[in-house]
Enzyme design. Structure first.
Site, PDB file in Angstrom:
ATOM      1  N   ASN A   1     -12.019  -3.407   1.357  1.00  0.00           N
ATOM      2  CA  ASN A   1     -10.873  -3.654   2.242  1.00  0.00           C
ATOM      3  C   ASN A   1     -11.367  -4.015   3.636  1.00  0.00           C
ATOM      4  O   ASN A   1     -11.733  -5.150   3.889  1.00  0.00           O
ATOM      5  CB  ASN A   1      -9.950  -2.432   2.269  1.00  0.00           C
ATOM      6  CG  ASN A   1      -8.848  -2.558   3.310  1.00  0.00           C
ATOM      7  OD1 ASN A   1      -8.240  -3.618   3.423  1.00  0.00           O
ATOM      8  ND2 ASN A   1      -8.589  -1.522   4.067  1.00  0.00           N
ATOM      9  N   GLU A   2     -11.418  -3.032   4.538  1.00  0.00           N
ATOM     10  CA  GLU A   2     -11.887  -3.342   5.895  1.00  0.00           C
ATOM     11  C   GLU A   2     -13.322  -2.843   6.019  1.00  0.00           C
ATOM     12  O   GLU A   2     -13.583  -1.791   6.596  1.00  0.00           O
ATOM     13  CB  GLU A   2     -10.973  -2.686   6.922  1.00  0.00           C
ATOM     14  CG  GLU A   2      -9.630  -3.373   7.007  1.00  0.00           C
ATOM     15  CD  GLU A   2      -8.710  -2.791   8.069  1.00  0.00           C
ATOM     16  OE1 GLU A   2      -8.932  -1.643   8.505  1.00  0.00           O
ATOM     17  OE2 GLU A   2      -7.755  -3.486   8.452  1.00  0.00           O
TER      18      GLU A   2
ATOM     19  N   GLU B   1       0.870  -1.181   0.000  1.00  0.00           N
ATOM     20  CA  GLU B   1       0.000   0.000   0.000  1.00  0.00           C
ATOM     21  C   GLU B   1       0.903   1.226   0.000  1.00  0.00           C
ATOM     22  O   GLU B   1       1.990   1.203   0.594  1.00  0.00           O
ATOM     23  CB  GLU B   1      -0.879  -0.001   1.261  1.00  0.00           C
ATOM     24  CG  GLU B   1      -1.671   1.289   1.426  1.00  0.00           C
ATOM     25  CD  GLU B   1      -2.732   1.209   2.517  1.00  0.00           C
ATOM     26  OE1 GLU B   1      -2.610   0.365   3.418  1.00  0.00           O
ATOM     27  OE2 GLU B   1      -3.690   2.009   2.453  1.00  0.00           O
TER      28      GLU B   1
ATOM     29  N   CYS C   1      -6.502   1.056   3.347  1.00  0.00           N
ATOM     30  CA  CYS C   1      -7.431   2.176   3.481  1.00  0.00           C
ATOM     31  C   CYS C   1      -7.414   3.095   2.265  1.00  0.00           C
ATOM     32  O   CYS C   1      -8.398   3.808   2.036  1.00  0.00           O
ATOM     33  CB  CYS C   1      -7.128   2.962   4.739  1.00  0.00           C
ATOM     34  SG  CYS C   1      -7.415   2.024   6.246  1.00  0.00           S
TER      35      CYS C   1
HETATM   36  O1  AHR Z   1      -1.729  -1.301   7.127  1.00  0.00           O
HETATM   37  C1  AHR Z   1      -2.231  -0.044   7.450  1.00  0.00           C
HETATM   38  C2  AHR Z   1      -3.742   0.010   7.407  1.00  0.00           C
HETATM   39  O2  AHR Z   1      -4.263  -0.800   8.396  1.00  0.00           O
HETATM   40  C3  AHR Z   1      -4.389  -0.502   6.154  1.00  0.00           C
HETATM   41  O3  AHR Z   1      -4.477   0.472   5.190  1.00  0.00           O
HETATM   42  C4  AHR Z   1      -5.751  -0.901   6.607  1.00  0.00           C
HETATM   43  O4  AHR Z   1      -6.320  -1.917   5.834  1.00  0.00           O
HETATM   44  C5  AHR Z   1      -5.565  -1.247   8.053  1.00  0.00           C
HETATM   45  O5  AHR Z   1      -6.463  -0.613   8.865  1.00  0.00           O
END
Ligand code: AHR
Length: 668
Positions: free
Chosen positions: A378-379, A51, A247
């Site tokens: 994602n989350e 990321e 994120c």
């Molecule tokens: O790894 C950092 C962040 O942690 C990522 O973007 C997210 O998926 C998680 O909350």
């Protein structure tokens, strides 16, 4: 192998009778060696998640030296400074160019008197890392407006102001935008260089897309990546590459979400977007953090292919980050999001003459990337996720039934608004909706990892397969700036990962997060790999992960410590797993000794036929759980390797205090 080394490590073969008589009191690791074990280890078991956080992309993997090269930051001159020496008179103006809506801003030199020098300086990403002898392409788009500006002199200067590289572009034409270029070679090394552009002549000159790009890229790719950073990834032999977030896929709000179509094609048609880590943490604001998307979807697919890793893109599913605004797209307006997913599949896999396949082909890759997995969000959590997941996935499956869907379980329960309830809710849904893979994340205390080595032992086997897509022990607190990659975090993670291997029928993929941290520009710690403008090193956690990923085995074997079936029942903090490597003809034993004492054990490869030959032993250890690697002491915690003779299925081994050990024993 040196004999004294062998003796010191007490790896000796013993006959069974001796084991019974003299080793009765020591813990006994038993590995059930089968000829044809039922459970294969997924070749994707150990992967990477990348990321653009901590300047992992722009300023990191993507080696462009010029920050804000196309003046698209919210403050369009951020990173740039006007230079006026000895009576120079002039200015730099900013324009918006409506014919190029994807990259509208450009700048204009207006020089009345050059005096001792008029120009601009670019500060780079916390400076520019320059190595002596390295070559760079300087390019700039320009068009003459009026007057006699004849050339731009380019200088790389070190932090003392000394010129350590120079070049010149000239012959600007009026009317049409053209790209002008020159090459520079650095005469010295500098970790925090900057770049000057000096104007020769007076008048007006429009310019845009100012770039200083190194010749040395991974696999010599054009617009390629920083080779030393990719090497760290390559060395891990990753099975998959999950990208681009995290994120940043979701965005603080939907306007800032990651849109893959904005990240492909010619560089000046990629839509610069604020990076959501720009302002996320009070403790580490990074107002200059944007995404140029020089590292965009095409480059991610190319990277996955170069690493021989399966690409796993994660797409926004009509939801902004639920830790931020949580903005939602109404379900009946999800169409464009679904279309983006369908188009992405065509971009990755479609024939070179299809609409999106042709874009890929034009970028240089006529062959498909052969993508097999796609993440839906994602989350994400709550019914709002399921309401969007269903039409999104139904549509993908209707068009591409073979694409495997990666579904989320949000984040870990400790940081959820409603704790475990959210995860229970999602699991109930996944048992019904049956995605191929479910992604779980863990950002917990080190002790959590050690105490939960049996986390997956009792999971329902009738549901989807598991992907542990983000994990990382937080030594102080989740994303605390005081976190360090201590040996405690790494060793306890090793014990937890042993739990993945013991449940390899269920846990099919895993990756640590975040992957990279720029030492001068991180937002989130701990990270797996740290770097600055010139150097890179692995954390202790990196070496743990690399030991797993480079010693995966092909099949799961049962390993017990004193006949206890669960690792959590392991004797005084000894945690063990075992695999067969059919290709190499070896049994692999992995043991985390989380205690402060050396643990003498008897090892029995039960049922093995012929056992013998040179066993390879790899050990990672440190004297204190507080130790960690730093830029000045990069190998404080670093694997040692040696070989030892094994002449039968029973032998004794003493596991060092606070150590993670892998033993590869040749078997018939
Ligand atoms: O790894 C950092 C962040 O942690 C990522 O973007 C997210 O998926 C998680 O909350």
């Amino acid at each position: 192998m040196q004999i004294d080394r062998v003796l010191k490590l007490i790896l000796v073969t013993v006959v069974m009778a001796t084991v019974t008589v003299s080793l009765g009191a020591v813990p006994r690791i038993t590995v059930e060696v089968e000829d044809d074990p039922a459970v294969d280890i997924s070749p994707l078991m150990w992967g990477l998640f990348i990321e653009d956080i901590n300047f992992a992309g722009d300023g990191g993997l993507y080696p462009e030296k010029v920050k804000n090269r196309s003046f698209e930051f919210e403050r369009p001159m951020m990173g740039w400074q006007i230079l006026r020496k000895d009576g120079a008179k002039g200015d730099v103006l900013l324009y918006r160019y409506d014919k190029q809506p994807r990259n509208p801003n450009y700048a204009q030199f207006r020089v009345k008197e050059t005096g001792g020098g008029f120009g601009l300086n670019n500060e780079g990403f916390r400076g520019m890392g320059i190595r002596k002898g390295a070559g760079f392409d300087f390019t700039i788009q320009a068009r003459k407006v009026e007057g006699s500006i004849s050339a731009l002199r380019v200088e790389i200067i070190n932090s003392e102001g000394k010129v350590i590289g120079k070049g010149k572009v000239s012959g600007f034409e009026a009317g049409k935008w053209k790209t002008y270029e020159t090459e520079l070679t650095a005469t010295e090394t500098a970790a925090k260089a900057t770049m000057n552009l000096w104007v020769e002549g007076t008048g007006k000159l429009d310019f845009d897309m100012v770039s200083l790009f190194p010749h040395d890229t991974y696999k010599d790719r054009e617009n390629g990546l920083r080779p030393d950073l990719v090497k760290m990834m390559e060395d891990m032999k990753p099975g998959f590459l999950r990208f681009p977030g995290g994120c940043i896929v979701e965005g603080f709000d939907l306007s800032q979400r990651y849109q893959w179509k904005n990240t492909i094609g010619p560089l000046d048609e990629r839509v610069v977007t604020i990076n959501r880590w720009n302002f996320e943490f009070q403790h580490k604001p990074a107002p200059d953090y944007y995404q140029s998307y020089g590292l965009g979807y095409y480059e991610y697919f190319q990277l996955a292919e170069d690493l021989n890793a399966e690409p796993m893109p994660i797409l926004n599913i009509g939801m902004a980050c639920q830790f931020n605004t949580g903005e939602l797209v109404p379900v009946d307006e999800l169409g464009p999001y679904i279309q983006d997913a369908l188009d992405l599949i065509e971009f990755a896999n479609g024939p070179a003459d299809s609409e999106w396949g042709s874009v890929r082909a034009e970028m240089g890759h006529p062959e498909p990337f052969n993508m097999k997995m796609l993440g839906a969000g994602n989350e994400q959590w709550g019914p709002q996720y399921i309401e969007r997941y269903k039409p999104f996935v139904d549509s993908i499956k209707a068009h591409y039934p073979d694409i495997q869907i990666v579904a989320a379980t949000g984040s870990d329960a400790t940081i959820f608004p409603n704790g475990e309830e959210e995860i229970d809710y999602l699991w109930k849904q996944w048992m019904k909706l049956d995605p191929e893979i479910v992604d779980e994340h863990f950002y917990r205390t080190p002790d959590f990892y050690l105490e939960n080595v049996d986390w997956y032992d009792d999971y329902d086997r009738s549901g989807p397969k598991l992907f542990v897509g983000e994990y990382g022990a937080q030594s102080v607190g989740v994303a605390s700036p005081d976190n360090e990659n201590t040996w405690r975090t790494a060793l306890y993670e090793a014990a937890f990962l042993i739990g993945f291997e013991r449940n390899a029928d269920l846990v099919r993929l895993s990756s640590y997060a975040p992957l990279f941290g720029h030492l001068d520009a991180w937002q989130w710690k701990p990270d797996l790999i740290y770097f600055n403008n010139l150097d890179v090193f692995g954390s202790a956690n990196y070496y743990v992960h690399k030991m797993f990923s480079t010693n995966p085995g092909t099949h799961m074997l049962t390993a017990t410590v004193d006949d206890k079936p669960k690792t959590s029942d392991g004797i005084e903090g000894l945690h063990a797993s075992a695999q067969l490597d059919k290709d190499a003809g070896e049994v692999i034993i992995k043991v985390a000794n989380a205690t402060k004492k050396a643990q003498k054990t008897s090892v029995n490869l039960s049922g093995a036929g012929e056992v013998g030959g040179e066993a390879k032993v790899i050990i990672l250890k440190s004297g204190s759980l507080k130790d960690f690697n730093t830029i000045d002491n990069q190998k404080k915690i670093y694997p040692e390797e040696f070989t030892a003779s094994v002449t039968g299925p029973d032998f004794e081994y003493e596991f060092a205090p606070l150590s993670f050990t892998i033993i590869r024993v040749p078997v018939e």
